[in-house]
Enzyme design. Structure first.
Site, PDB file in Angstrom:
ATOM      1  N   GLU A  83       0.845  -1.195   0.000  1.00 35.69           N
ATOM      2  CA  GLU A  83       0.000   0.000   0.000  1.00 35.69           C
ATOM      3  C   GLU A  83       0.874   1.236   0.000  1.00 35.69           C
ATOM      4  O   GLU A  83       0.376   2.339   0.179  1.00 35.69           O
ATOM      5  CB  GLU A  83      -0.871   0.031   1.263  1.00 35.69           C
ATOM      6  CG  GLU A  83      -1.838  -1.085   1.377  1.00 35.69           C
ATOM      7  CD  GLU A  83      -2.638  -1.000   2.669  1.00 35.69           C
ATOM      8  OE1 GLU A  83      -3.258   0.049   2.921  1.00 35.69           O
ATOM      9  OE2 GLU A  83      -2.636  -1.971   3.420  1.00 35.69           O
ATOM     10  N   CYS A 120      -4.641  -4.077   2.759  1.00 35.43           N
ATOM     11  CA  CYS A 120      -3.836  -5.124   3.419  1.00 35.43           C
ATOM     12  C   CYS A 120      -4.128  -6.524   2.890  1.00 35.43           C
ATOM     13  O   CYS A 120      -3.313  -7.428   3.067  1.00 35.43           O
ATOM     14  CB  CYS A 120      -4.078  -5.106   4.921  1.00 35.43           C
ATOM     15  SG  CYS A 120      -3.875  -3.470   5.637  1.00 35.43           S
ATOM     16  N   HIS A 244      -5.530 -10.800  10.145  1.00 33.60           N
ATOM     17  CA  HIS A 244      -4.925  -9.499   9.856  1.00 33.60           C
ATOM     18  C   HIS A 244      -4.924  -8.735  11.184  1.00 33.60           C
ATOM     19  O   HIS A 244      -5.980  -8.609  11.830  1.00 33.60           O
ATOM     20  CB  HIS A 244      -5.712  -8.739   8.798  1.00 33.60           C
ATOM     21  CG  HIS A 244      -5.280  -7.307   8.686  1.00 33.60           C
ATOM     22  ND1 HIS A 244      -3.990  -6.969   8.368  1.00 33.60           N
ATOM     23  CD2 HIS A 244      -5.936  -6.139   8.906  1.00 33.60           C
ATOM     24  CE1 HIS A 244      -3.870  -5.644   8.378  1.00 33.60           C
ATOM     25  NE2 HIS A 244      -5.040  -5.124   8.706  1.00 33.60           N
TER      26      HIS A 244
HETATM   27  N1  CAA Z   1      -5.628   1.552  29.590  1.00 29.09           N
HETATM   28  C1  CAA Z   1      -6.186   0.508  28.922  1.00 29.09           C
HETATM   29  N2  CAA Z   1      -6.927   0.660  27.788  1.00 29.09           N
HETATM   30  C2  CAA Z   1      -7.104   1.927  27.322  1.00 29.09           C
HETATM   31  C3  CAA Z   1      -6.555   3.054  27.972  1.00 29.09           C
HETATM   32  C4  CAA Z   1      -5.799   2.829  29.164  1.00 29.09           C
HETATM   33  N3  CAA Z   1      -5.236   3.825  29.827  1.00 29.09           N
HETATM   34  N4  CAA Z   1      -6.898   4.143  27.264  1.00 29.09           N
HETATM   35  C5  CAA Z   1      -7.646   3.723  26.213  1.00 29.09           C
HETATM   36  N5  CAA Z   1      -7.760   2.389  26.253  1.00 29.09           N
HETATM   37  C6  CAA Z   1      -8.415   1.519  25.273  1.00 29.09           C
HETATM   38  C7  CAA Z   1      -9.757   2.053  24.772  1.00 29.09           C
HETATM   39  O1  CAA Z   1     -10.816   1.727  25.653  1.00 29.09           O
HETATM   40  C8  CAA Z   1      -9.835   1.337  23.419  1.00 29.09           C
HETATM   41  O2  CAA Z   1     -10.219  -0.005  23.625  1.00 29.09           O
HETATM   42  P1  CAA Z   1     -11.705  -0.491  23.231  1.00 29.09           P
HETATM   43  O3  CAA Z   1     -11.849  -0.229  21.745  1.00 29.09           O
HETATM   44  O4  CAA Z   1     -11.717  -1.924  23.562  1.00 29.09           O
HETATM   45  O5  CAA Z   1     -12.654   0.338  24.043  1.00 29.09           O
HETATM   46  C9  CAA Z   1      -8.393   1.304  22.966  1.00 29.09           C
HETATM   47  O6  CAA Z   1      -7.597   1.497  24.128  1.00 29.09           O
HETATM   48  C10 CAA Z   1      -8.021   2.389  21.954  1.00 29.09           C
HETATM   49  O7  CAA Z   1      -8.420   3.620  22.493  1.00 29.09           O
HETATM   50  P2  CAA Z   1      -9.254   4.654  21.603  1.00 29.09           P
HETATM   51  O8  CAA Z   1     -10.378   3.934  20.926  1.00 29.09           O
HETATM   52  O9  CAA Z   1      -9.583   5.837  22.411  1.00 29.09           O
HETATM   53  O10 CAA Z   1      -8.124   5.013  20.547  1.00 29.09           O
HETATM   54  P3  CAA Z   1      -8.175   6.034  19.351  1.00 29.09           P
HETATM   55  O11 CAA Z   1      -9.564   6.414  19.011  1.00 29.09           O
HETATM   56  O12 CAA Z   1      -7.196   7.107  19.603  1.00 29.09           O
HETATM   57  O13 CAA Z   1      -7.559   5.156  18.155  1.00 29.09           O
HETATM   58  C11 CAA Z   1      -8.039   3.643  16.366  1.00 29.09           C
HETATM   59  C12 CAA Z   1      -7.946   3.816  17.889  1.00 29.09           C
HETATM   60  C13 CAA Z   1      -9.273   4.365  15.844  1.00 29.09           C
HETATM   61  C14 CAA Z   1      -8.145   2.160  16.044  1.00 29.09           C
HETATM   62  C15 CAA Z   1      -6.770   4.242  15.723  1.00 29.09           C
HETATM   63  O14 CAA Z   1      -5.629   3.592  16.194  1.00 29.09           O
HETATM   64  C16 CAA Z   1      -6.790   4.173  14.208  1.00 29.09           C
HETATM   65  O15 CAA Z   1      -7.399   4.997  13.538  1.00 29.09           O
HETATM   66  N6  CAA Z   1      -6.041   3.187  13.617  1.00 29.09           N
HETATM   67  C17 CAA Z   1      -5.910   3.062  12.188  1.00 29.09           C
HETATM   68  C18 CAA Z   1      -7.081   2.333  11.588  1.00 29.09           C
HETATM   69  C19 CAA Z   1      -7.079   0.866  11.966  1.00 29.09           C
HETATM   70  O16 CAA Z   1      -6.075   0.262  12.282  1.00 29.09           O
HETATM   71  N7  CAA Z   1      -8.267   0.256  11.892  1.00 29.09           N
HETATM   72  C20 CAA Z   1      -8.388  -1.169  12.152  1.00 29.09           C
HETATM   73  C21 CAA Z   1      -9.392  -1.814  11.234  1.00 29.09           C
HETATM   74  S1  CAA Z   1      -8.997  -1.393   9.539  1.00 29.09           S
HETATM   75  C22 CAA Z   1      -7.713  -2.423   9.113  1.00 29.09           C
HETATM   76  O17 CAA Z   1      -7.472  -3.393   9.757  1.00 29.09           O
HETATM   77  C23 CAA Z   1      -6.901  -2.086   7.903  1.00 29.09           C
HETATM   78  C24 CAA Z   1      -5.580  -1.535   8.336  1.00 29.09           C
HETATM   79  O18 CAA Z   1      -4.625  -2.310   8.501  1.00 29.09           O
HETATM   80  C25 CAA Z   1      -5.447  -0.103   8.558  1.00 29.09           C
END
Ligand code: CAA
Length: 445
Positions: A83, A120, A244
């Site tokens: 990608e 991916c 994945h």
């Molecule tokens: N202790 C323990 N856990 C904590 C914590 C703490 N202090 N603070 C936060 N968490 C947890 C949250 O509760 C959350 O878990 P849950 O979803 O189980 O509730 C987790 O940590 C992540 O926290 P946030 O949801 O607040 O994190 P965020 O919104 O900043 O980012 C994300 C998360 C949206 C996945 C971001 O990393 C992102 O955009 N990633 C890129 C997209 C991605 O990877 N998507 C996955 C599916 S798509 C795919 O697979 C294709 C690809 O490869 C990209």
């Protein structure tokens, strides 16, 4: 019929390590637990100044070809899944072949080369293409090289920044393979989605929360399709379930839904009924919301059962051993999960010859694919040769300031120059630009 599958694998990580708890979290003003516990990631691998998708792919391939005693004429096909391509026309596979020709006698002039794109999932699609080419008998005794290579960088301060990674997985696809054979049954879940995309831009536009929902929805469709096509989904019939893995927390969510689906109408559901009841069936509810509440409650209880915890600890958890230290490698991610699961199983002394894995791939945009693989007699010897855990240990840990600079160095819109943080040793390196804007590479002894 001759069995076809993965004969050998090599993994090459970017040489820099960004520690998420110690370095990234304080700079972002976040609790380290968000990354280590929430996402399930300890660190990201990042490329040094002289590394990119070509060097990492070529370095993994060189090691694989040498280990397997191959010369370029043995390879009839080179497919690169990525990608992170930097050219809309010339495929990365030509660059990789050019690199390898610097160090091997002979050339790849008769190898069919290409580049595969579907986020991916294209790593697995390239595997499929190679498999189909060999099964169709068009390989004339030759093997295929499949390379999944990415610099998975996000824009600074994007929520995805914590899931970055960089590395390559090279796989040799052949008849009578040493590692795994691929089953014929496949399941697909595919829809026009706008969850993660790069419309002619280097860093992705991401709707992170939506991307997680799309991942789960497409996986579910793929699982239904896999079973419909004759695939065996009984949880006791596969030893490992590589997914994945953009981050282990994503797979944690997918695994319990997958397990719930797979135990439905099996003796496992019956055995668990006394403890947590039977799964609510959609047709038993007039009200959709009530059904959703009931199925969510059941899933939460299921996740707490010993049966699920034991299955997860044996089948899924081992597949994170590499990902949690390196981050998301996009096209290579599910192939890292396979290798990690097998490496952990080997360390635990598990005998997996003849046993199955259920492999679940996903690409945004979006498509999931599920197939089974059967582990072959040579698996332990093949996995023993992997040096990825040594590479991970040897990475150069960077400060946050170094991280900011290295991100800029790899940002196509910046012209930041910096000295490398590591020294190349017996590997291909990026060596500047040619007169037509092509990237140039040299082998450093
Ligand atoms: N202790 C323990 N856990 C904590 C914590 C703490 N202090 N603070 C936060 N968490 C947890 C949250 O509760 C959350 O878990 P849950 O979803 O189980 O509730 C987790 O940590 C992540 O926290 P946030 O949801 O607040 O994190 P965020 O919104 O900043 O980012 C994300 C998360 C949206 C996945 C971001 O990393 C992102 O955009 N990633 C890129 C997209 C991605 O990877 N998507 C996955 C599916 S798509 C795919 O697979 C294709 C690809 O490869 C990209």
């Amino acid at each position: 019929m001759t069995e076809v599958g993965i004969d050998g694998v090599e993994i090459w990580t970017g040489k820099l390590k960004l520690d998420l708890a110690e370095t990234f979290a304080p700079a972002q003003g976040e609790d380290p637990g968000k990354y280590t516990k929430g996402l399930g990631l300890n660190a990201s691998s990042l490329p040094d100044v002289y590394e990119d998708i070509v060097t990492m792919g070529a370095n993994a391939s060189k090691r694989l070809m040498e280990r397997k005693g191959l010369s370029p004429e043995d390879i009839g096909r080179i497919d690169v899944a990525t990608e992170s391509s930097f050219d809309q026309s010339k495929p990365v596979s030509t660059y990789v072949a050019g690199c390898l020709e610097q160090t091997f006698d002979g050339d790849f002039h008769h190898a069919n080369k290409g580049e595969r794109k579907f986020a991916c999932v294209s790593g697995t699609q390239s595997l499929d293409d190679a498999y189909n080419w060999i099964r169709a008998g068009r390989n004339q005794g030759r093997k295929a090289l499949v390379i999944a290579t990415d610099t998975a960088l996000y824009a600074r301060d994007d929520p995805g920044e914590a899931t970055q990674g960089a590395g390559a997985v090279a796989m040799l696809i052949d008849e009578d393979p040493d590692l795994v054979t691929l089953g014929d049954e496949q399941g697909f879940g595919s829809a026009d989605e706008t969850d993660f995309l790069k419309p002619n831009q280097q860093f992705p536009s991401v709707d992170g929360k939506r991307s997680m929902q799309v991942y789960l929805a497409r996986m579910r469709e793929a699982m239904i399709d896999f079973a419909r096509n004759g695939g065996d989904t009984h949880p006791d019939n596969f030893e490992l379930a590589p997914f994945h893995t953009p981050f282990p927390g994503m797979v944690r969510k997918a695994a319990v839904l997958g397990y719930r689906h797979c135990i439905r109408d099996t003796e496992i559901e019956d055995e668990l009924a006394e403890e947590i009841g039977r799964q609510p069936r959609r047709e038993a509810f007039d009200d959709h919301e009530a059904f959703l509440d009931a199925i969510t409650e059941y899933t939460d209880k299921l996740a707490e059962t010993t049966a699920y915890e034991e299955w997860y600890a044996k089948t899924v958890e081992p597949t994170f051993a590499i990902s949690r230290e390196v981050g998301n490698w996009y096209t290579g991610s599910v192939h890292l999960a396979r290798a990690a699961g097998l490496a952990e199983a080997l360390e635990d002394g598990r005998d997996l010859t003849g046993r199955n894995m259920l492999v679940s791939s996903y690409g945004s945009g979006a498509q999931a694919e599920i197939h089974a693989e059967t582990i072959q007699e040579g698996w332990a010897e093949e996995i023993e040769q992997l040096n990825i855990f040594e590479q991970i240990e040897k990475r150069n840990e960077i400060t946050f300031e170094e991280y900011e600079s290295i991100h800029d160095v790899h940002n196509h819109d910046e012209t930041t120059e910096m000295e490398p943080l590591t020294s190349p040793d017996g590997e291909f390196v990026f060596d500047g630009w040619g007169r037509m804007g092509e990237r140039k590479y040299t082998y450093v002894e």
